[in-house]
Design a protein around this motif. Sequence first.
Motif, PDB file in Angstrom:
ATOM      1  N   THR A  28      23.713  30.265-115.558  1.00 48.95           N
ATOM      2  CA  THR A  28      24.001  29.072-116.349  1.00 48.95           C
ATOM      3  C   THR A  28      22.909  28.058-116.075  1.00 48.95           C
ATOM      4  O   THR A  28      22.717  27.635-114.930  1.00 48.95           O
ATOM      5  CB  THR A  28      25.376  28.489-115.968  1.00 48.95           C
ATOM      6  OG1 THR A  28      26.377  29.478-116.245  1.00 48.95           O
ATOM      7  CG2 THR A  28      25.687  27.241-116.768  1.00 48.95           C
ATOM      8  N   ALA A  77      28.218  25.704-121.960  1.00 49.90           N
ATOM      9  CA  ALA A  77      28.057  27.082-121.503  1.00 49.90           C
ATOM     10  C   ALA A  77      29.405  27.789-121.506  1.00 49.90           C
ATOM     11  O   ALA A  77      30.366  27.282-120.921  1.00 49.90           O
ATOM     12  CB  ALA A  77      27.453  27.098-120.103  1.00 49.90           C
ATOM     13  N   SER A  89      28.593  20.551-118.312  1.00 45.72           N
ATOM     14  CA  SER A  89      28.175  21.662-119.179  1.00 45.72           C
ATOM     15  C   SER A  89      29.263  22.101-120.144  1.00 45.72           C
ATOM     16  O   SER A  89      29.259  23.251-120.614  1.00 45.72           O
ATOM     17  CB  SER A  89      27.655  22.861-118.367  1.00 45.72           C
ATOM     18  OG  SER A  89      26.401  22.548-117.809  1.00 45.72           O
ATOM     19  N   LEU A  98      24.219  29.764-121.217  1.00 43.77           N
ATOM     20  CA  LEU A  98      24.359  30.978-120.431  1.00 43.77           C
ATOM     21  C   LEU A  98      23.300  31.960-120.930  1.00 43.77           C
ATOM     22  O   LEU A  98      23.316  32.359-122.089  1.00 43.77           O
ATOM     23  CB  LEU A  98      25.763  31.569-120.616  1.00 43.77           C
ATOM     24  CG  LEU A  98      26.119  32.759-119.707  1.00 43.77           C
ATOM     25  CD1 LEU A  98      26.121  32.349-118.238  1.00 43.77           C
ATOM     26  CD2 LEU A  98      27.470  33.341-120.100  1.00 43.77           C
ATOM     27  N   GLU A 102      30.019  35.820-121.275  1.00 41.60           N
ATOM     28  CA  GLU A 102      30.529  35.329-119.998  1.00 41.60           C
ATOM     29  C   GLU A 102      31.543  36.269-119.374  1.00 41.60           C
ATOM     30  O   GLU A 102      31.875  36.125-118.191  1.00 41.60           O
ATOM     31  CB  GLU A 102      31.157  33.936-120.174  1.00 41.60           C
ATOM     32  CG  GLU A 102      32.557  33.888-120.782  1.00 41.60           C
ATOM     33  CD  GLU A 102      32.551  33.899-122.300  1.00 41.60           C
ATOM     34  OE1 GLU A 102      31.630  34.499-122.885  1.00 41.60           O
ATOM     35  OE2 GLU A 102      33.488  33.333-122.896  1.00 41.60           O
TER      36      GLU A 102
END
Length: 371
Positions: free
Chosen positions: A257, A71, A189, A262, A318
Amino acid sequence: MSTVELKTISLEDIEALAVGAWILGTGGGGSPYLGLLNLRRLYADGHRVQLMSPLDLDDEDWVAVVSNMGAPLVGQERLADSRNIARAVRMQEEINNIKFRAVMSVEIGGGNGVQALMAAAHLGIPVVDADCMGRAFPEAQMTSVAIGDLRPYPCTLYDPRGIEAVVTKVPSWKWMERASRKICVEMGSIASTSKAPRTGREVKDWGIHFTTTKAIRIGRAVQEANRRHEDPIAALLETEGGKKLFTGKIVDVARRTTEGFLRGTAMVDGSDSDRGTRLKLSFQNEWIVAWRDEEAIATSPDLICVLDSVNGHGIGTETIRYGQRVTVVALPAPPVLTSPRGLDFVGPRAFGYDLDFRSLFSPQRPELKIP
């Protein structure tokens, strides 16, 4: 092994590559900034990276295919370390008893566009001017080599706490995605990975060629326009044949997440000629669908890029936030992705959207009209 001419990548090339890869990331692939800092340090210490044409590979050469998996939001918190990606490549050599001729990125988009350079600086081998996506995508089966039905295993994963994992065999690319994603989630992750090794013949047949050069070209166009106090987005669209979709301000972001990805949406209220309308962007690591007033106006695999309206730099899923002034553009996808088989892997239905792909660029398909 044949002797070929290699081009040394300058630090100026790498600075441009970071800008171009972030745009080609279509919101995903992780920010190239931390990788850029790694390479600045490595170059200051005397390392240099060379670029190799995919067409110069011998058929029997072995090429390592690398990426950071996970992610993007986690990648903001766990800093990139070039030694991790190099270790994932060494694991492949040890398991398969082979020596790699070169290394290439699985995706040119985002931070993964510079991962191959980070590995190459430690390994002392060149970077192949190619990748397997021509952009960034979130899942292992969303590649040109999967579309080509090449072998999906083995895959090595490395975590800096000393955790080393290998997926030795799976029946399909989707199973590779499922198995490796589970390991990645357990690693926090995010993991450094070396995908199934590819032969020189496979890279020549199924790689998407000269994408490192393309990212550098895009970065230079944006940098030069900024230097001249000209419009960097206009420069990008002219260089790459792109189309402007929307201009406005971010007014809402919803993201979570989950399962190593994401996911979420971002809302853009229009300005200038788009005033009075709204654009919704749906994402899974990357921007997947752009909806204008509930109508899908652009979908994967066309590249949907959200750019800072002032400097033309890419904005990731993000890092996007309320109040940013953005311009949303589309760039054409590599032909292998828009083929009928390619759309099974990377078209809107591959992400769960009940939409037909209608390219903004392909002359043989009905064109969407941008208001």
